[in-house]
Every structure is written in C-alpha cells, then in structure tokens.
Enzyme design. Structure first.
Site, PDB file in Angstrom:
ATOM      1  N   GLU A  23       6.443  10.328  21.823  1.00 48.25           N
ATOM      2  CA  GLU A  23       7.259  10.823  20.720  1.00 48.25           C
ATOM      3  C   GLU A  23       6.701  12.124  20.144  1.00 48.25           C
ATOM      4  O   GLU A  23       5.497  12.272  19.944  1.00 48.25           O
ATOM      5  CB  GLU A  23       7.321   9.773  19.609  1.00 48.25           C
ATOM      6  CG  GLU A  23       8.161  10.190  18.417  1.00 48.25           C
ATOM      7  CD  GLU A  23       8.129   9.167  17.292  1.00 48.25           C
ATOM      8  OE1 GLU A  23       9.137   9.057  16.570  1.00 48.25           O
ATOM      9  OE2 GLU A  23       7.097   8.471  17.156  1.00 48.25           O
ATOM     10  N   GLY A  83       5.165   3.370  10.835  1.00 41.97           N
ATOM     11  CA  GLY A  83       4.358   4.589  10.874  1.00 41.97           C
ATOM     12  C   GLY A  83       4.007   4.994  12.284  1.00 41.97           C
ATOM     13  O   GLY A  83       4.705   4.646  13.245  1.00 41.97           O
ATOM     14  N   SER A  84       2.901   5.696  12.420  1.00 42.75           N
ATOM     15  CA  SER A  84       2.518   6.277  13.702  1.00 42.75           C
ATOM     16  C   SER A  84       1.963   5.219  14.651  1.00 42.75           C
ATOM     17  O   SER A  84       1.481   4.160  14.227  1.00 42.75           O
ATOM     18  CB  SER A  84       1.461   7.361  13.492  1.00 42.75           C
ATOM     19  OG  SER A  84       0.230   6.778  13.073  1.00 42.75           O
ATOM     20  N   CYS A 127      12.711   7.590  13.081  1.00 37.02           N
ATOM     21  CA  CYS A 127      12.166   6.860  14.230  1.00 37.02           C
ATOM     22  C   CYS A 127      13.222   6.658  15.308  1.00 37.02           C
ATOM     23  O   CYS A 127      12.883   6.355  16.454  1.00 37.02           O
ATOM     24  CB  CYS A 127      11.586   5.524  13.781  1.00 37.02           C
ATOM     25  SG  CYS A 127      12.666   4.591  12.690  1.00 37.02           S
ATOM     26  N   GLU A 147       6.385  -1.150  13.291  1.00 37.79           N
ATOM     27  CA  GLU A 147       7.406  -0.318  13.940  1.00 37.79           C
ATOM     28  C   GLU A 147       6.768   1.041  14.118  1.00 37.79           C
ATOM     29  O   GLU A 147       6.463   1.726  13.140  1.00 37.79           O
ATOM     30  CB  GLU A 147       8.664  -0.273  13.056  1.00 37.79           C
ATOM     31  CG  GLU A 147       9.855   0.348  13.746  1.00 37.79           C
ATOM     32  CD  GLU A 147       9.981   1.818  13.421  1.00 37.79           C
ATOM     33  OE1 GLU A 147       9.537   2.626  14.263  1.00 37.79           O
ATOM     34  OE2 GLU A 147      10.474   2.152  12.348  1.00 37.79           O
ATOM     35  N   GLY A 200      -1.961   4.928  14.011  1.00 38.56           N
ATOM     36  CA  GLY A 200      -2.281   4.174  12.799  1.00 38.56           C
ATOM     37  C   GLY A 200      -1.893   2.716  12.917  1.00 38.56           C
ATOM     38  O   GLY A 200      -2.651   1.822  12.524  1.00 38.56           O
ATOM     39  N   LYS A 260       0.873  -1.170   0.000  1.00 41.53           N
ATOM     40  CA  LYS A 260       0.000   0.000   0.000  1.00 41.53           C
ATOM     41  C   LYS A 260       0.912   1.223   0.000  1.00 41.53           C
ATOM     42  O   LYS A 260       1.600   1.492   0.976  1.00 41.53           O
ATOM     43  CB  LYS A 260      -0.914   0.031   1.213  1.00 41.53           C
ATOM     44  CG  LYS A 260      -1.842   1.248   1.217  1.00 41.53           C
ATOM     45  CD  LYS A 260      -2.661   1.341   2.490  1.00 41.53           C
ATOM     46  CE  LYS A 260      -3.559   2.589   2.473  1.00 41.53           C
ATOM     47  NZ  LYS A 260      -2.773   3.847   2.453  1.00 41.53           N
TER      48      LYS A 260
END
Length: 480
Positions: free
Chosen positions: A365, A215-216, A276, A239, A219, A158
């Site tokens: 974060e 990603g977040s 990250c 992650e 999400g 995606k």
C-alpha cells in the site's frame, strides 16, 4: 501540529493513566454488562445526541487539526452517530445473542441429556486505538467503541495524536451520556497520545480482553505480536490497509473505459487518497483499449490540485512510497506532479503483469492518491496476478455481460483474497449496515473471520457461554 492557527496544548497519557483506566473499566464491567439491552441502547442513542449537540465545535477543531474539509467532517459525524444508533437498534432486536436451547432428555438411553442453553456474553474491557484518517468514525466513539459498548464491554480509547482536540470533545459527549444514564464512569476512558509505552501498556494490561485497531501494517503488526506474547493472549482485531485492486475486463473497457477511468480518478483522489479502501491498482489486458484507458486516467487526474494530508508523517510516507514505486524495475511513470511539506498530488504509473509478478513490493500500500496500472497479456496472466495478491479489504470487477465467463474464472480467486468483492463500482465509501464486511485475509486485517464495520462487528467482543442445568433464577435475563 494544526493545519492553521497556533498549536494547542493537551494532556499526554502515561502508562499510569492506562492502568487507572483499565482498572476503572474492570470495576464498571459487571454493572454495565448487567444492564438491559434497552438501557444500553438508550445510552448509545444519548451518546449520538451529545455528539450532534457539539457538532460545530467538532467541525471547527477537526478542520484545523486534520486539514479535512468541513463537509467531510460533518458527513463523518453523521456516520459516527448513525453507527451508534444502528447498534442501539441491533441490540434491541436481540438476534446478535444467538440464543440456543436444547431441552433436557431425562429418559434418553444410554444416558440422559441435561438442559443446555447458550448465549453470547460480553468479554470484558476493550482497548480501542484511534485512527489517523477517520477522526470520528474510527476513533473515540467510532465503530470499535460503538460495537464494544453495544456488546456490554467498557472501553479504553488511546487517542490519536493527529486530532487530540476532536477526541476530547467527543469524549465529553460520552461522559455527558454516562452521567445522564447514571452509568459507572469507568465504562469509558480516553488516554491521549503519549509515547509508544502507552500503547504497549494498554494491549498488555492484564484486565484488557481484546483490542480494536485501525492503522498501519507496521504499527498493527507490532501490537498484534504483543497481544500474542502475553501470558494470556488476547484477540487483536487490526485493520491494516489494502491496495484494493480493480480488474477491468475487456468488454467493459472497450464500451466505457473513459467512464471507468474518470470514476477511478475520483475514487483515487478522494480525501487525498487517505482511505483504507483506496483503489490503488488497476489490472487490464494490454492493447489499444488499455492505452485509451490510461490516457483517460491521466486526463482525469492531471487537473487535481494538491490536497493537505492528515499529518506531516503521512505526507512523508506518501512521498517515500512514490519513490519506491518509481524506482521499481519495469515501472513507467505516466503522470508526474510535485508535492512537498504536507501536501499530496496524484501520481500514475504503469507496469506489466510480468514485472508485477516479479516484484512483491508493487503490491504494498501507498497511502495517498497514487495509482498503478498493470497491463497483462491475457486472461491467464490476469488470474496469476489475482492469485499473487495478498489479503485485501476489497477487490473489484469492472465487467459487462460479455465478460461474464472471464469474471467467472476470477471470482473464486478474488473472494478468497478480500472481505468485500464489488462489481462495477468503486470501494471508497463503506456502507454501515448488517451485510457489510470491512476486513479480509492478512495483511488487510489480523482476523479474517470478523469485520470492523457493520453490525456483525459486535461479535468481536462477545463469547459464547453454555449454561448446563442452571436454574432459571440464575440465568441472564435474556435466557430466561
């Protein structure tokens, strides 16, 4: 929206596209998984060659879409192709198969033992979500895709809406490699952006057997919950980020605090802090040396110019995180700046160990070049701060020989909190190699037993199968 130039138009994915891609991946699985390791390795190397052949086009559109400088994208392209070639070498060696053999014991009493053989086998079609901050190394042909293809699994990607043009050029490179090796075209599909229904459909599709995500936290957690709620739950390898705290021990701060501050500033602002592994927290003993360190950090950060962030949404989230930290009780702003629209400038705050321990939100974060210095009263409070941490991708000890005893008290705590523990370094920059671990306890990642970088990441897309008494003629080639 691109940073410069007129917007381009790209196809938008739909749940129907996801279904077509997943069905094609399943149709490709048997033939692709049945390829020899040599054939799969050659395929991976050709993908790398095809990406390099499109290097100028990738850099041109990537800089416009993301705002990242050309040198950064060229370096990331080298990492992307390097990962593909590393996995090609890795699967040719065959160690990842973890082959085991227990011969038959027909005369054993009180019961005979049959012949048993075990080997890792590919799990099936894998879904991969492209990352916003790494348009190459963690996206279309990034580490998740490379490791899944190396394992023998077809991939449905995606694409991330922040860099659709970059994704399409890389997908062209993969398609060229597929045609060059006459591989079933269902082995790879790119479904562009689209609504949230596209992501939901992908992780819930009954033919998808695992998901790789960078990603977040919000999400990733939503997708993780969807994977777990399936009638047949599947693993979600997410992650999700980290504050990557650094523990600055007193003798190191006294001897070279200015150098540590300068290195921290460079790491904190690298790529507008959109890594990250960005080390957002520094913990050290309060006192004169800590004050000197803070002044040095301010001096190093103050000249930093505004940098373009990856998307307007990321820039807005950065400002919201800054405001949240600034409004927290016991937090003092020591470096302020002005950032607006899609730009980011550094901010620096200080607080106490007591305030940190009383406010769990300080450990969340902030994706961007924001630093928080935590002044603790003594070694005991430093250990309390370490114990209060959520799961991290990295933790760091800045130490000299005279700090060894203090470090000895921290290390057992830190290794339970993170997948990678550093001494006298900065965590930005993740080496792609056999020993790397890029993961950690939740919320750094959703599966602490795995990594998304390095050759061990292939194990996410394999499962052990034991063959009992199976004739040699029926066994996979690698077990004969």
């Amino acid at each position: 929206m691109p940073v410069e130039g007129a917007p381009a138009r790209f196809a938008v994915g739909t749940p129907a596209h996801v279904d077509q891609a997943a069905r094609a991946a399943e149709a490709a699985f048997a033939s692709y998984a049945g390829l020899s390791r040599t054939a799969r390795a050659a395929f991976l190397r050709t993908i790398a060659e095809e990406i390099d052949a499109r290097g100028e086009r990738i850099t041109s559109i990537g800089t416009k879409e993301t705002g990242l400088p050309a040198a950064r994208l060229e370096g990331e392209r080298g990492r992307t192709t390097g990962q593909l070639r590393l996995f090609a070498d890795h699967i040719e060696k065959g160690d990842y198969l973890d082959r085991r053999h227990d011969p038959a014991l027909p005369d054993r009493q009180p019961a005979p033992r049959p012949e048993l053989r075990m080997m890792q086998r590919p799990i099936g079609p894998v879904a991969v979500f492209g990352a916003s901050n790494f348009p190459l190394a963690f996206s279309t042909a990034g580490g998740d895709t490379a490791s899944a293809l190396a394992a023998g699994c077809p991939v449905v990607v995606k694409g991330h809406g922040a860099h659709p043009g970059t994704a399409e050029i890389v997908a062209e490179a993969i398609l060229a490699a597929i045609k060059a090796h006459d591989i079933h075209q269902g082995v790879f599909s790119l479904v562009q952006g689209g609504t949230r229904d596209v992501g939901r459909t992908l992780v819930q599709h009954p033919l998808v057997r695992a998901v790789g995500f960078t990603g977040s936290l919000a999400g990733g957690r939503a997708l993780y919950d969807l994977c777990a709620a399936r009638p047949d739950p599947i693993p979600f390898f997410g992650e999700l980020g980290s504050v990557n705290p650094m523990f600055l021990l007193p003798e190191a701060v006294k001897a070279r605090g200015n150098d540590i501050a300068s290195g921290w500033a460079a790491s904190l602002t690298m790529g507008a802090g959109q890594f990250c592994t960005n080390p957002g927290i520094a913990i050290l003993l309060a006192g004169e040396d800590a004050d000197t360190f803070t002044k040095a950090a301010v001096a190093a950060l103050d000249p930093e110019a505004a940098q373009v962030m990856l998307t307007d949404g990321i820039a807005q989230a950065y400002r919201a995180g800054r405001d949240r930290v600034a409004a927290s009780k016991g937090v003092q702003e020591v470096l302020t700046s002005t950032c607006d629209t899609r730009n980011a400038t550094p901010y620096l705050f200080t607080t106490t160990g007591k305030a940190w321990l009383a406010n769990e939100y300080l450990g969340e974060e902030v994706f961007g070049p924001l630093g928080l210095i935590v002044h603790v009263t003594d070694a005991s409070e430093m250990r309390q701060v370490a114990q209060s941490l959520q799961g991290q991708l990295t933790t760091t000890l800045h130490m000299d020989d005279a700090d060894l005893e203090m470090a000895r008290g921290l290390l057992p705590i830190l290794e339970r909190k993170a997948g990678r523990v550093l001494a006298n370094g900065f965590p930005t920059g993740v080496e792609v190699c056999d020993s790397m671990v890029h993961g950690g306890p939740y919320p750094a990642s959703t599966n602490f037993g795995h990594t998304s970088v390095g050759t061990l990441s292939i194990r996410r897309f394999l499962r052990p199968v034991c063959y009992q008494g199976i004739p040699d003629a029926l066994l996979p080639d690698d077990l004969r």
